[in-house]
Design an enzyme around this catalytic site. Structure first.
Site, mmCIF file in Angstrom:
data_model
loop_
_atom_site.group_PDB
_atom_site.id
_atom_site.type_symbol
_atom_site.label_atom_id
_atom_site.label_comp_id
_atom_site.label_asym_id
_atom_site.label_seq_id
_atom_site.Cartn_x
_atom_site.Cartn_y
_atom_site.Cartn_z
ATOM 1 C CG ASN A 98 -0.188 -0.106 2.502
ATOM 2 O OD1 ASN A 98 0.605 0.759 2.826
ATOM 3 N ND2 ASN A 98 -0.404 -1.191 3.249
ATOM 4 C CG ASP A 110 -6.579 -4.643 5.794
ATOM 5 O OD1 ASP A 110 -6.132 -4.771 6.951
ATOM 6 O OD2 ASP A 110 -6.972 -3.560 5.334
ATOM 7 C CE LYS A 164 -10.716 0.784 11.690
ATOM 8 N NZ LYS A 164 -10.242 1.440 10.483
ATOM 9 C CE LYS A 224 -8.596 -2.992 14.015
ATOM 10 N NZ LYS A 224 -7.553 -3.227 13.029
#
Ligand code: C5P
Length: 413
Positions: free
Chosen positions: A222, A291, A350, A354
């Site tokens: 990325n 991912d 998130k 997480k």
């Protein structure tokens, strides 16, 4: 070396900070005179070192009168013998500030050239933070050689103040001006005050992208440059933390003083982080972990001309989610979120999923900030749903604001 001025306005007793001011030969040297005063206003005792060229522009006696200390311009003061004053000064100072910092001095400091008092003194540094305030013509400022030197100096953990835009001595209206002395003094004092704020704290930072191979020469990755994570690591080092930086492949210089752990794939990053997580008090997970990875990476290069190539992708392990059951009570975990839409909603989801103490979200769809850029803008989301904005600034400044927020949270626990 000139004599100490007994009638100088600020004596050591009134001061809380000790600053060495290195002065180079830029037209903005006139602002350095006022800078001495502005530093004294902020309770700094200032000792001035000048380059030989600077001493031809403003007489050292001016800085001597302002600072109340002898001004050093030469390695061979008076006797003809080299003295150890550069070492003594390094023992004394709490901050080494260079303003104006010319292209020449940036080059010498970056490359470790020590051919006068100022540059030799820099190499004798005993851990005092270094603040550089460049000022020069705009074209010189943008020259790749100067920019490369700045990257090296920032990589060493030094703070570089961006020059201001405006009319320059050469007649151009451009970036390259020395910021106003009061702003420089504020920055110097801010560094002195936060210095040591993370003394001894064990910090783990991840940075950069990961690469997921599809065959021996190709990979999925990325746009992450690693610049934000490296700035976060540098700032933590500056504040006295013991920093481990787990980094995917970037073209960046590892910050000196960090325990540097290079990795390539998401699986390697997961293993490196897991192995070090229990030890750390703060984890800042800045890496843009892939991912997805190829379900199978080919053992030899796939030849072109074989027609369409369909890749089977499988999700990688989510490193942060995997750490939730391992997280100890005193640990602080900050995740990053690169979002293109519904910033707040996604960031908060998130945070929950997480088990994070903080999410730093950036809107990567915005022009000029985030991926690959030297600038960023962050929104900090806390578990109570509150939001704090870090407006667009250099990644170094964003990292500073992020650590201010984390330190405040740690202090409030
Ligand atoms: O879910 P998303 O990838 O948007 O979350 C971003 C945050 O999660 C970042 O802090 C990133 O470092 C971390 N992450 C992770 N493991 C992954 C992907 C992202 O820990 N596989």
């Amino acid at each position: 070396m000139a004599e100490t001025n007994p009638v100088a306005p600020s004596g050591p007793a009134a001061c809380t900070h000790r600053v060495t001011l290195g002065v180079c030969a830029g037209i903005s040297i006139y602002k350095a005179c006022d800078l001495v005063r502005r530093l004294q206003d902020r309770r700094c005792e200032v000792k001035v070192v000048m380059t030989a060229h600077a001493a031809r522009m403003v007489a050292p006696v001016t800085f001597q009168a302002l600072s109340g200390h002898p001004v050093i311009t030469d390695l061979f003061e008076g006797s003809g013998e080299p003295s150890i004053a550069h070492i003594e000064l390094a023992r004394w100072e709490e901050l080494f500030l260079v303003a104006p910092a010319t292209a020449n001095i940036l080059g010498k400091l970056a490359r470790g050239i020590a051919d006068d008092f100022l540059t030799t003194h820099y190499l004798a540094n005993r851990g005092a933070p270094v603040l550089l305030v460049p000022a020069m013509n705009g074209s010189m400022w943008r020259h790749p050689a100067v920019q490369e030197n700045l990257r090296i100096l920032e990589g060493r953990g030094h703070v570089v103040l961006q020059p201001a835009k405006g009319s320059l001595a050469c007649g151009d209206v451009d970036e390259g001006r020395l910021p106003e002395p009061a702003a420089v003094a504020n920055e110097a004092v801010a560094i002195l005050e936060r210095e040591g704020g993370l003394q001894g704290v064990k910090v783990l930072v991840t940075a950069g992208p990961t690469r997921e191979p599809v065959d021996p020469v190709r990979f999925l990755s990325n746009r992450s440059s690693g610049k934000m994570g490296y700035a976060v690591a540098r700032e933590a080092l500056q504040r006295g933390a013991k920093v481990t930086l787990v980094s995917g492949p970037t073209g960046l210089e590892p910050p000196s003083g960090a325990d540097f752990v290079p990795v390539v794939t998401a699986a390697q990053m997961a293993e490196a982080v897991r192995a070090r997580f229990r030890e750390c008090q703060v984890l800042v997970m800045c890496a843009a972990v892939a991912d997805y990875r190829a379900a199978q990476s080919l053992a030899s290069k796939r030849k072109k001309g074989k027609g369409a190539w369909q890749l089977d992708l499988e999700p990688t392990e989510d490193i942060l989610e995997g750490l939730v059951p391992l997280k100890g009570k005193g640990q602080f975990v900050c995740g990053f979120a690169a979002e293109t839409e519904d910033l707040k909603q996604n960031a908060l989801a998130k945070l929950k999923r997480k088990g994070l103490d903080l999410v730093a979200a950036n809107d990567v769809s915005r022009e000029g900030v985030g991926f690959e850029s030297d600038r960023n803008a962050l929104s900090l989301f806390w578990p109570d749903g509150s939001e704090e904005r870090i407006p667009e600034a250099s990644k170094t400044d964003c990292a500073r604001a992020l650590w201010d927020a984390i330190q405040e949270a740690l202090n409030g626990r």
